[in-house]
Design an enzyme around this catalytic site. Structure first.
Site, PDB file in Angstrom:
ATOM      1  N   ALA A  71      24.759  35.894 -36.992  1.00  0.00           N
ATOM      2  CA  ALA A  71      26.141  35.726 -37.487  1.00  0.00           C
ATOM      3  C   ALA A  71      26.390  34.380 -38.152  1.00  0.00           C
ATOM      4  CB  ALA A  71      27.190  35.976 -36.408  1.00  0.00           C
ATOM      5  N   ALA A  72      25.369  33.536 -38.255  1.00  0.00           N
ATOM      6  CA  ALA A  72      25.576  32.258 -38.960  1.00  0.00           C
ATOM      7  C   ALA A  72      25.920  32.529 -40.427  1.00  0.00           C
ATOM      8  CB  ALA A  72      24.330  31.380 -38.857  1.00  0.00           C
ATOM      9  N   GLY A  73      25.232  33.506 -41.013  1.00  0.00           N
ATOM     10  CA  GLY A  73      25.535  33.868 -42.403  1.00  0.00           C
ATOM     11  C   GLY A  73      26.958  34.402 -42.541  1.00  0.00           C
ATOM     12  N   ASP A  74      27.401  35.155 -41.547  1.00  0.00           N
ATOM     13  CA  ASP A  74      28.769  35.700 -41.590  1.00  0.00           C
ATOM     14  C   ASP A  74      29.798  34.572 -41.479  1.00  0.00           C
ATOM     15  OD1 ASP A  74      27.679  38.272 -41.710  1.00  0.00           O
ATOM     16  OD2 ASP A  74      27.527  38.377 -39.535  1.00  0.00           O
TER      17      ASP A  74
ATOM     18  N   THR B 240      21.828  30.853 -49.665  1.00  0.00           N
ATOM     19  CA  THR B 240      21.709  30.009 -48.470  1.00  0.00           C
ATOM     20  C   THR B 240      20.255  30.009 -47.995  1.00  0.00           C
ATOM     21  OG1 THR B 240      22.230  31.838 -46.972  1.00  0.00           O
ATOM     22  CG2 THR B 240      24.084  30.523 -47.769  1.00  0.00           C
TER      23      THR B 240
HETATM   24  O1  RIB Z   1      24.950  39.351 -39.530  1.00  0.00           O
HETATM   25  C1  RIB Z   1      24.722  39.647 -38.191  1.00  0.00           C
HETATM   26  C2  RIB Z   1      25.055  41.074 -37.906  1.00  0.00           C
HETATM   27  O2  RIB Z   1      24.180  41.911 -38.618  1.00  0.00           O
HETATM   28  C3  RIB Z   1      24.915  41.490 -36.463  1.00  0.00           C
HETATM   29  O3  RIB Z   1      26.074  41.282 -35.703  1.00  0.00           O
HETATM   30  C4  RIB Z   1      24.481  42.941 -36.563  1.00  0.00           C
HETATM   31  O4  RIB Z   1      25.427  43.839 -36.049  1.00  0.00           O
HETATM   32  C5  RIB Z   1      24.204  43.182 -38.040  1.00  0.00           C
HETATM   33  O5  RIB Z   1      25.224  43.859 -38.643  1.00  0.00           O
END
Ligand code: RIB
Length: 318
Positions: free
Chosen positions: A252-255, A223
């Site tokens: 957290a966009a990647g998550d 990405t």
């Molecule tokens: O991907 C974002 C996350 O990375 C955050 O929430 C932080 O806790 C780290 O783990």
């Protein structure tokens, strides 16, 4: 067999201390933050919650400390439907903590104090095996010991559970574990660390994706934030454009991308379409502050109209 879960996530839970700054810091400089938020985060927890908010049956495996932060993180996930049976409360460790600095562009830098996440062990994977046996997919990241991530990937592969590995942070793992991965997902910075390729554009991302796939995974996605993503799979490479949106905070966009892409892929979409859905969910995430507060629900995704663009073709029905 009918599975109990769509997605089982093995990963970290953190409390995020998020400081917004007016500009990038210089070395030795002290600046006053524009604001401080304390929000639930951690890559594992974010990915589990993102999947649950999108309507998937989700479980999380991990550890929190025996402090009020840990209990709060665990309870919040449970309240939103994530099964936390195997999120163990570890009285010997503090809950994982992340210090996140967000620049006006929305880009962030993260310092991790892993706490209980570093104590996730092989025994946690063995204990959770009954859950791993009854999920369609196992999602793993690297905010825990590599030996544990590796064991979980081997276990999932040996019992026919699909494996998604988000190698973030970009720490090394054994080659045999990579050979157990169906889909590897990393961002451009992680791809650079893992391959040595300068990912400063599409050509670099294509090269890095091909190298990553050659190390074992069935498919790889690199990405590039607002510049889109490259998908490298058995049928060749695809470029997936990003949605053009105002960026408030990329945390957290990647998550969100990992969770949404996984769900669309599990639902039978090809990887490029699945990644398009992942991009759409990530685009909504960057418009809001904080990790878990920014993750959208399935209803929000369905109602969203990208400025001047088409939505993903994929309409979920998990
Ligand atoms: O991907 C974002 C996350 O990375 C955050 O929430 C932080 O806790 C780290 O783990």
């Amino acid at each position: 067999m009918s599975e109990r879960f769509d997605v089982c996530v093995l990963g970290s839970l953190n409390v995020d201390f998020v400081a917004s700054v007016a500009r990038r810091l210089r070395r030795g400089e002290t600046v006053t933050s524009l604001g401080l938020d304390i929000v639930p985060g951690g890559k594992g927890a974010n990915q589990a919650l993102a999947a649950a908010r999108l309507g998937a049956r989700t479980a999380l495996i991990g550890r929190v400390g025996g402090d009020p932060y840990g209990t709060d993180l665990r309870n919040r996930l449970a309240d939103e439907g994530v099964d936390v049976t195997y999120v163990r409360i570890d009285p010997e460790a503090p809950t994982g903590l992340a210090i996140i600095i967000v620049e006006p562009s929305g880009q962030n830098s993260i310092i991790l104090a892993p706490g209980a996440n570093a104590r996730v062990g092989l025994a946690d994977v063995e204990a959770a095996e009954p859950f791993i046996r009854t999920t369609k997919a196992l999602v793993v990241q690297m905010e825990m010991p590599a030996s544990v991530a590796s064991r979980a990937l081997h276990l999932a592969r040996s019992i026919g559970v699909r494996t998604i590995f988000n190698q973030a942070p970009a720490l090394p793992i054994d080659r045999s574990a990579l050979e157990c991965v169906d889909l590897l997902i990393v961002n451009e910075t992680e791809a650079e660390v893992l391959t040595g390729v300068d990912v400063d554009g599409l050509a670099g991302a294509r090269r890095a994706a091909a190298i990553l796939r050659s190390t074992g995974p069935g498919a790889a996605i690199v990405t590039m934030g607002g510049s889109g993503a490259v998908v490298d799979g058995p049928d060749g490479q695809d470029f997936v454009p990003a949605f053009v949106v105002d960026v408030v905070d990329t945390t957290a966009a990647g998550d969100a991308f990992v969770a949404a892409t996984t769900l669309a892929w599990l639902a039978g979409q090809n990887l490029a379409v699945a990644a398009g859905y992942g991009s759409q969910v990530a685009a909504l995430t960057v418009g809001r502050r904080g990790a878990q507060p920014s993750l959208p629900t399935a209803e929000e995704v369905a109602a969203w109209r990208p400025p001047g663009g088409e939505r993903s073709q994929f309409r979920p029905s998990f």
